[in-house]
Write a protein that holds these residues in place. Structure first.
Motif, PDB file in Angstrom:
ATOM      1  N   MET A  86       0.840  -1.209   0.000  1.00 24.63           N
ATOM      2  CA  MET A  86       0.000   0.000   0.000  1.00 24.63           C
ATOM      3  C   MET A  86       0.866   1.247   0.000  1.00 24.63           C
ATOM      4  O   MET A  86       1.965   1.259   0.571  1.00 24.63           O
ATOM      5  CB  MET A  86      -0.909   0.015   1.235  1.00 24.63           C
ATOM      6  N   VAL A 132      -2.903   5.603   0.947  1.00 20.51           N
ATOM      7  CA  VAL A 132      -3.902   4.578   1.256  1.00 20.51           C
ATOM      8  C   VAL A 132      -3.854   4.222   2.735  1.00 20.51           C
ATOM      9  O   VAL A 132      -4.898   4.042   3.371  1.00 20.51           O
ATOM     10  CB  VAL A 132      -3.670   3.330   0.374  1.00 20.51           C
ATOM     11  N   LEU A 167      -6.895   4.116   5.662  1.00 17.19           N
ATOM     12  CA  LEU A 167      -7.189   2.684   5.576  1.00 17.19           C
ATOM     13  C   LEU A 167      -8.421   2.275   6.372  1.00 17.19           C
ATOM     14  O   LEU A 167      -9.227   1.445   5.922  1.00 17.19           O
ATOM     15  CB  LEU A 167      -5.962   1.896   6.050  1.00 17.19           C
ATOM     16  N   SER A 177     -10.865   0.878  -2.807  1.00 16.80           N
ATOM     17  CA  SER A 177     -10.584   1.005  -4.243  1.00 16.80           C
ATOM     18  C   SER A 177     -11.421   0.014  -5.036  1.00 16.80           C
ATOM     19  O   SER A 177     -11.223  -0.170  -6.232  1.00 16.80           O
ATOM     20  CB  SER A 177      -9.086   0.751  -4.507  1.00 16.80           C
TER      21      SER A 177
END
Length: 541
Positions: free
Chosen positions: A478, A482, A486, A493
């Motif tokens: 990641m 992101v 999170l 996504s």
């Protein structure tokens, strides 16, 4: 109980308006009344003065009164018999004063009086009318009436004057003003009393609140009602919509402002809420069959006031999202998905066996069955040996089947251990955490090249120091952006409808006072490690 605000109270506001209204009315009425009274008084004064001098001139013309003593006595009798006259004077034919009497000061004589103006005498001689004059008034008089005394042959034998002082006019004006002020004060007293009664009646209707406080309270309650997830809809006894909050408008697909005041049958013909007005009985957990896209339950209650029904209130509860979250929280959805994957993989294996038998490869089919049995038994025995809690073990077995279906190698750390009765985290919560972390790892392989061996490693370790749950994968990793979002709800996504899995994980970790650590390297993989202390308090209901 009265509630006050920082501003003026209701009584003060009503009293202020009443007082201002009474004052304005009093000023206008006093001004108009005083003007009319003064105009009327002036006419009456002029009539009185005119009548006085005409009567005196007529009497003098008849009697003559050439004797000074007789003239003095006559003048005093005339003045005493006429009200509204402050000064009375008699002049000879040349306008020289003969005698006067001042009623206000009590003075009498002739030396103090000035002679009449020659022009005034000429005018009086030429006219038989009474002249009202303010310029040629003697001894400080402000208004007077003068006429000529004529003999039998019509010649002028003298003049008679009657006058008023300014203080008399002022006294009359003040007396009139005092009457109006007294009336105004009485009106103020009555207005204040009525204002107090009106304020009490209004505040009683506002449940003891001041208007500003009641308005603020009303707006706050409206904001609270709009913030509710449950929908609220109120109708009057004619089934017109009185109130609808944001949640109800969204559930029923209404424009909140457009439907207020309109008949319910016009905007929602399928509604059965009005039947509560007829039956006078509450209804609970009524399913709205007219709405197909969501599952909504409704409670309807009549609203009573003074023994009569004045309307009805409906409460709408959207059970669609609640049911979905309940499945997520209890872990049922993960077990169902695991069982589905297990069934799917089992059907695939059966198809392979069936194909081998149809090809006449009975020996190979037998070997294939033995291999599958040994592999599955080995995987199941390993999970059962490490995980004593049945539902968690079932989840891991199902996820292993799901991994085989996706072409992912799922392994359980041999050092894993979990008792039949977990002490740090309830089984449903553990299912939610592990299920979402494993599914998140599976999803991460969607962006990983297919030639890479996809692996997911799970570890569950419970001991005296607490519980450690970890899920590692060798996916794409990641980015920092992101990782920052999170655990936010909806952060995903994968498109609409996703983004709640890791959010639920974070909610459980926070609720049971755990810690979560995330390590991720682009192109290498990600690792989630969650720890719980023993004896952590369960979240409050």
């Amino acid at each position: 109980m009265a509630h006050k605000t920082a501003g003026q109270t209701l009584y003060q506001q009503i009293r202020r308006v009443s007082v201002l209204g009474i004052l304005v009315a009093m000023i206008l009425a006093t001004g108009a009344g005083l003007w009319l009274s003064l105009a009327q008084e002036q006419r009456m004064r002029d009539d009185t003065l005119t009548a006085a001098v005409q009567a005196a001139a007529y009497a003098l013309a008849l009697d003559g009164h050439s004797d000074a003593q007789q003239l003095q006595e006559y003048t005093l009798r005339t003045v005493e018999g006429i009200e509204g006259v402050d000064l009375f004077a008699v002049y000879d034919a040349q306008g020289r004063p003969v005698y006067y009497a001042d009623i206000v000061s009590g003075q009498a004589g002739s030396a103090e009086l000035p002679a009449l103006d020659a022009e005034l005498c000429r005018r009086l001689a030429q006219s038989s009318e009474v002249l009202l004059d303010d310029a040629e008034t003697p001894l400080g008089a402000d208004h007077c009436a003068v006429t000529a005394v004529r003999g039998a042959n019509g010649t002028v034998t003298g003049y008679v004057l009657a006058g008023l002082y300014l203080r008399s006019i002022r006294t009359m004006a003040l007396r009139t003003l005092g009457v109006f002020v007294g009336i105004g004060l009485a009106a103020l007293g009555v207005g204040t009393l009525l204002s107090l009664q009106l304020a009490r009646r209004i505040k009683s209707g506002l449940l003891g609140y001041e208007p500003d406080a009641f308005r603020d309270l009303f707006l706050r309650r409206m904001e609270l009602l709009d913030a509710l997830d449950e929908g609220l809809l109120a109708i009057d006894r004619d089934a017109h919509i009185l109130y609808i909050n944001r949640a109800a408008a969204e559930m029923l697909s209404f424009d909140k402002d457009a439907v207020l005041g309109r008949p319910l049958a016009e905007v929602y013909p399928q509604s059965t809420i009005p039947q509560v007005l007829r039956t006078q009985k509450a209804e609970y957990n009524v399913s709205l069959e007219s709405l197909r896209h969501v599952r909504i339950l409704s409670d309807r209650m009549p609203v009573w006031r003074d023994g009569r029904i004045v309307g009805a209130v409906a409460i709408f509860r959207n059970r669609t999202e609640v049911a979905r979250l309940a499945r997520e929280l209890t872990g049922v959805q993960h077990i169902v998905e695991a069982m589905r994957a297990y069934t799917h993989e089992f059907m695939n294996k059966l198809h392979v066996i069936l194909g081998l038998l149809q090809l006449g490869e009975a020996q190979r089919a037998e070997e294939y069955v033995l291999q599958l049995t040994q592999t599955r038994a080995l995987s199941t025995r390993q999970i059962s040996a490490c995980i004593a809690e049945p539902s968690v073990a079932a989840l891991l077995i199902g996820k292993s089947c799901r991994a085989a279906e996706l072409g992912v190698r799922l392994t359980l750390d041999p050092a894993s251990h979990l008792g039949a009765d977990p002490r740090c985290l309830p089984a449903p919560a553990m299912i939610t955490v592990l299920g979402n972390l494993i599914e998140n790892a599976f999803d991460a392989f969607a962006q990983t090249p297919g030639r890479t061996l996809h692996e997911v490693s799970v570890s569950v370790r419970e001991g005296e120091q607490g519980l450690i749950l970890s899920v590692d994968d060798n996916a794409c990793g990641m980015s920092d952006e992101v990782r920052r979002h999170l655990f936010e709800r909806g952060a995903t996504s994968k498109g609409k409808g996703h983004g709640t899995g890791l959010y639920l994980v974070k909610q459980i970790v926070d609720a049971y006072h755990g810690d979560i650590r995330v390590e991720s390297t682009r192109g290498v993989g990600s690792s989630f490690v969650i720890t719980f202390r023993p004896g952590a308090d369960a979240p409050e209901a």
